[in-house]
Each structure stands twice: as structure tokens, then as C-alpha cells.
Write an enzyme that holds these catalytic residues in place. Structure first.
Site, short mmCIF file in Angstrom:
data_model
loop_
_atom_site.label_atom_id
_atom_site.label_comp_id
_atom_site.label_asym_id
_atom_site.label_seq_id
_atom_site.Cartn_x
_atom_site.Cartn_y
_atom_site.Cartn_z
N PRO A 20 0.80 -1.32 -0.12
CA PRO A 20 0.17 0.22 -0.02
C PRO A 20 0.93 1.41 -0.10
O PRO A 20 0.47 2.48 -0.39
CB PRO A 20 -0.85 -0.07 1.30
N GLY A 78 5.99 -1.71 -6.90
CA GLY A 78 7.39 -1.53 -7.78
C GLY A 78 7.93 -2.89 -7.74
O GLY A 78 7.67 -3.84 -7.51
N ASP A 79 9.38 -2.82 -8.45
CA ASP A 79 10.10 -3.88 -8.39
C ASP A 79 10.58 -4.46 -7.01
O ASP A 79 11.10 -5.49 -6.82
CB ASP A 79 11.15 -3.51 -9.26
N ASP A 176 18.80 6.78 -8.53
CA ASP A 176 17.68 5.88 -7.97
C ASP A 176 17.42 5.98 -6.68
O ASP A 176 16.21 6.18 -6.33
CB ASP A 176 18.11 4.28 -8.39
N ARG A 189 9.99 10.30 -11.11
CA ARG A 189 11.24 10.66 -10.07
C ARG A 189 12.28 10.39 -10.90
O ARG A 189 13.30 11.24 -10.42
CB ARG A 189 10.97 9.87 -8.93
P1 ADP Z 1 8.23 1.79 -5.18
O1 ADP Z 1 8.61 1.44 -6.68
O2 ADP Z 1 7.35 2.86 -5.29
O3 ADP Z 1 9.93 1.91 -4.84
P2 ADP Z 1 8.59 -0.99 -4.19
O4 ADP Z 1 7.68 -2.19 -4.45
O5 ADP Z 1 9.81 -0.84 -4.78
O6 ADP Z 1 7.89 0.30 -4.76
O7 ADP Z 1 8.46 -0.77 -2.48
C1 ADP Z 1 9.34 0.05 -1.94
C2 ADP Z 1 9.83 -0.46 -0.58
O8 ADP Z 1 8.86 -0.71 0.47
C3 ADP Z 1 10.40 -1.84 -0.75
O9 ADP Z 1 11.68 -2.15 -0.15
C4 ADP Z 1 9.26 -2.94 0.09
O10 ADP Z 1 10.17 -4.03 0.54
C5 ADP Z 1 8.80 -2.20 1.15
N1 ADP Z 1 7.38 -2.39 1.65
C6 ADP Z 1 6.64 -3.44 1.18
N2 ADP Z 1 5.54 -3.07 1.88
C7 ADP Z 1 5.65 -2.23 2.88
C8 ADP Z 1 4.54 -1.53 3.51
N3 ADP Z 1 3.58 -2.13 3.85
N4 ADP Z 1 5.17 -0.44 4.26
C9 ADP Z 1 6.27 0.24 4.18
N5 ADP Z 1 7.11 -0.52 3.14
C10 ADP Z 1 6.87 -1.52 2.60
#
Ligand code: ADP
Ligand code: MG
Length: 408
Positions: A20, A78-79, A176, A189
Site C-alpha cells: 500500500p 514496484g520492483d 535511483d 522521479r
Molecule cells: P516503489 O517502486 O514505489 O519503490 P517498491 O515495491 O519498490 O515500490 O517498494 C518500496 C519498498 O517498500 C520495498 O523495499 C518494499 O520492501 C517496502 N514495503 C513493502 N511493503 C511495505 C509496507 N507495507 N510499508 C512500508 N514499506 C513496504
């Protein structure tokens, strides 16, 4: 006979993991507004799991996931969340079976490089944002499973990690991570971050070496796909009859299973510790690289980027000729001495994957199976799949087609 057995199995389904917090924090509302309806119309059963914190998904798939209960794991984020899931699967004692679980990605984050790559491989014209989500949702419903390369990455301390996308040092890694503070603008971004970093362009010192793919005996084979759904849509998919089992060829170094002769003369597989495939191409990090490796003569770089899928971000086609399971690491590096203008041109051209034809004298591209990077600058950032990892010497090797991905 098989069909009778299958129909008696409990109906299985997909686990859909949503972060989320990813991207602009709207993955859950995108699920509610777009994906839920789409999956319902396609008659795809799924269970929603909302992640509560970092590493929640990793621990869940490592410690609690019953492989027999699920047809696929879908990651809507995201990834970063897929990185957690892949590493969680490979940390299991039964990793060989676990990593054959079909995975799928729905772009819900700000770094949606794999989703963009999957869309690209489908042959469709480039799209972004919600159109990319719709495309990936559609491909998911089609349910065609392909193999995907993974790269095992060794850091100086701590366990290795498995990567499905990229390894970066220098300009790209800095952008990044620095651009995370612009997460609220979504995929833009990286554009903002690139412009900011260009203003303070610097040189990164270190040593780079690699094993060229041409020297390695791994043969190129076409990807085999299979459908997640049987014709009857009875959810009878299993790794045994649906998805091709990895017949790992010799350079897959499937040495983590030792074949021995038991007392009754039958062969048995004895798994070794720790979990995951063995990295037969890599010597220990404190020993020199093998003599058939290429040691790059330059030691001043602007960036080093290893890619195994086509896209570095939604709108950055960094490795245009990469395929999902080509067994290749597409290594790019930019030598020091390039101007800001040339670097900007390079990144602008990358939006269409045309950077290799911009005639940038400082850009080098090599197709490799393994690499080693030893940064000399005392501080810096190295990223794996967009996540920061320990800074220091790092080496990596590709494992062709180790994972499964739904690609439509
Ligand atoms: P973005 O592309 O926006 O960075 P990601 O899927 O890469 O999205 O997630 C960013 C980080 O958030 C990852 O390191 C992931 O492990 C972490 N993450 C996953 N679930 C949660 C959560 N509920 N709250 C905070 N961080 C989370
Ligand atoms: Mg590839």
C-alpha cells in the site's frame, strides 16, 4: 485419468500481494478500481494480501507459504516487493520447487521496470502509468508462463541476494536512491533525479571485470512457455504438467543438489546448504578473477549498469535487445570524460532504446555471464533491482531461466 484427479483437488488460486506504500501510495486504490474487476471478469480466483511492512512478503513466502495451495504469486507494487518475494522463495529449503512458482507483476510502484519489460516483450507499443497496469492485468489473465533469468549477487559480507533486473553503481544508482524523495511524482522521479544528478556529475573510481558470454559454453535456447490455465480452466495447473521444469544445462550450475549412490544402488539427491543454486562461475571475492575474464583497463567511470531485462524504469529502455531468459547480463559502462550534454543525450535516447546508436564514445556495452566490480571510492551507493545493498566489492553471475513469470 489426470483430469479426474485434478478436479478433486481443492480449487487453487493466486495470492495477490499489494504494497500500500509503493509509488504514490495508490496501489490499493488501483487494485480496487481496476484489477479486482478485471480478475473477476476473467474468472481468476485470488486472495489479497496487503503488506504491512518491509520484508513482510519476504518472510511470508519463506516461512509460511504452502506451495501446493497457490497457482501463482502476483506482486502489485514496484520492483522492490518482487525482489523480496524472489529472495524469500530462494531462502526456502525447498527452493528448487519454490522458485518454479509462477510470479506476476502489476505495476503499482514508482519503479516499475519489470512491468515495462513484460509489456515490451509482448510487442505492444510503449505505454505508462495506468495503461501499463491495464496491459499487465490483461497479460496476467492470459496466464502464459515463461522462464526468467535471475542473477545471484555476492557482497563482501552477508548472504548473497538474487536479482531479476539490475545491478548499478555510479550515476544510475545515485539517481535511483536520491530520487526516492520525489516518489510522489511517480515514475517521473527518475527524470527529475537525472537532471539533479547531472548538475553534480562526478567520477567513480573502481575496477570492473567480466566473463564475456561468447567465452562461456552456455548455448542459446528459445524460451519455452506454457499456459497457467488448462483449456477447461479447472485450475489443474501444476509444476509437473503445466510449467516446464528447468532442465538446467551444464552452465546452470545446478550443483546445489549432489547426486550420490545410495546403498541400494539408486541415485538420491542430497540438498546442500545454503539454499539456492551454486555459482560455479565465481571464485571467492578475495581471489583474482579467472584468466579468461576481461579486466576493463579504465578505472574511472561515470556509471556501471548491469541489466538482465529490457527496462530500467517505465520509460528507460536500457537494454533493448535483452530477453526474459536470454541467459545474459547486458553490461553497460560509461567511462569518465563524457560531458554533461553527452550524458543527457544518452538518457534522452534511452527512452526509445536508441542510446547505443548515439555514437557516445564513452559508452561500452558487453554481453556477459558474470562480472565483478570493486569500487575504490570509500563511500558510494550500489543498488540491486533498485534497492541499496552493501557498498564494497560485488560479483554476480546469471542463472538462466531460474524463475517463472507470467508474461501473457
Ligand atoms: P516503489 O517502486 O514505489 O519503490 P517498491 O515495491 O519498490 O515500490 O517498494 C518500496 C519498498 O517498500 C520495498 O523495499 C518494499 O520492501 C517496502 N514495503 C513493502 N511493503 C511495505 C509496507 N507495507 N510499508 C512500508 N514499506 C513496504
Ligand atoms: Mg535477459
Amino acid at each position: 485419468r489426470d483430469e479426474v484427479v485434478m478436479s478433486e483437488l481443492p480449487r487453487r488460486r493466486m495470492m495477490l500481494l499489494v504494497n500500500p506504500q509503493s509509488g504514490k501510495g495508490q496501489a490499493l486504490s488501483l487494485y480496487n478500481s481496476q484489477i479486482q474487476k478485471m480478475l473477476h471478469e476473467a474468472d481468476v480466483l485470488h486472495t489479497l494480501v496487503i503488506t504491512e511492512r518491509q520484508n513482510h512478503a519476504r518472510e511470508l513466502v519463506r516461512d509460511k507459504l504452502d506451495l501446493a495451495q497457490w497457482d501463482a504469486l502476483v506482486i502489485m507494487s514496484g520492483d522492490g516487493l518482487l525482489f523480496e518475494v524472489i529472495n524469500g522463495l530462494l531462502e526456502r529449503p525447498d527452493w528448487e520447487e519454490a522458485i518454479r512458482m509462477p510470479l506476476a507483476i502489476l505495476p503499482g510502484g514508482s519503479g516499475n521496470a519489470l512491468a515495462a519489460s513484460v509489456h515490451h516483450y509482448s510487442g505492444s507499443t510503449p505505454v505508462s502509468s495506468e495503461e501499463l497496469l491495464t496491459s499487465c492485468g490483461f497479460l496476467l489473465c492470459k496466464g502464459l508462463v515463461s522462464r526468467m533469468d535471475l542473477v545471484s549477487v555476492h557482497l563482501i559480507s552477508g548472504p548473497r541476494v538474487f536479482s531479476f533486473l539490475s545491478l548499478a553503481w555510479g550515476f544510475v544508482a545515485d539517481v535511483d536512491i536520491e530520487s526516492e524523495k520525489y516518489r510522489h511524482v511517480g515514475a517521473a522521479r527518475f527524470t527529475v533525479g537525472t537532471l539533479v544528478r547531472l548538475a553534480s556529475l562526478r567520477v567513480y573510481r573502481g575496477r570492473l571485470a567480466y566473463l564475456p558470454a561468447s567465452l562461456d559454453k552456455c548455448k542459446d535456447q528459445p524460451n519455452q512457455t506454457s499456459s497457467l490455465w488448462p483449456a477447461s480452466k479447472m485450475y489443474s495447473f501444476s509444476n509437473d504438467n503445466g510449467c516446464p521444469i528447468p532442465e538446467q544445462n551444464s552452465c546452470h550450475s545446478n550443483n546445489s543438489v549432489k547426486v550420490t549412490r545410495s546403498e541400494n544402488g539408486l541415485h538420491r539427491n542430497i540438498p546442500q546448504n545454503p539454499p539456492g543454486p551454486q555459482d560455479s562461475l565465481l571464485p571467492p571475492l578475495d581471489q583474482p578473477v579467472p584468466s579468461n575474464w576481461v579486466v576493463v583497463p579504465e578505472e574511472d567511470f561515470v556509471l556501471v549498469l548491469a541489466m538482465y531485462q529490457s527496462h530500467l524504469a517505465e520509460d528507460l529502455l536500457a537494454a533493448p535487445d535483452s530477453a526474459l531468459d536470454d541467459g545474459l547480463i547486458h553490461l553497460f559502462y560509461v567511462k569518465a570524460g563524457t560531458s554533461r550534454a553527452a550524458l543527457l543525450r544518452l538518457f534522452l535516447a534511452m527512452e526509445k532504446g536508441a542510446h547505443l546508436t548515439t555514437n557516445c564514445q564513452h559508452l561500452v556495452h558487453a554481453k556477459v555471464r558474470a562480472l565483478r566490480l570493486e569500487p575504490h571510492s570509500p563511500k558510494g551507493i550500489i543498488t540491486v533491482d533498485g534497492e541499496v545493498v552493501e557498498y564494497g566489492p560485488v560479483q554476480a553471475q546469471v542463472h538462466r531461466g531460474l524463475a517463472r513469470l507470467i508474461t501473457g
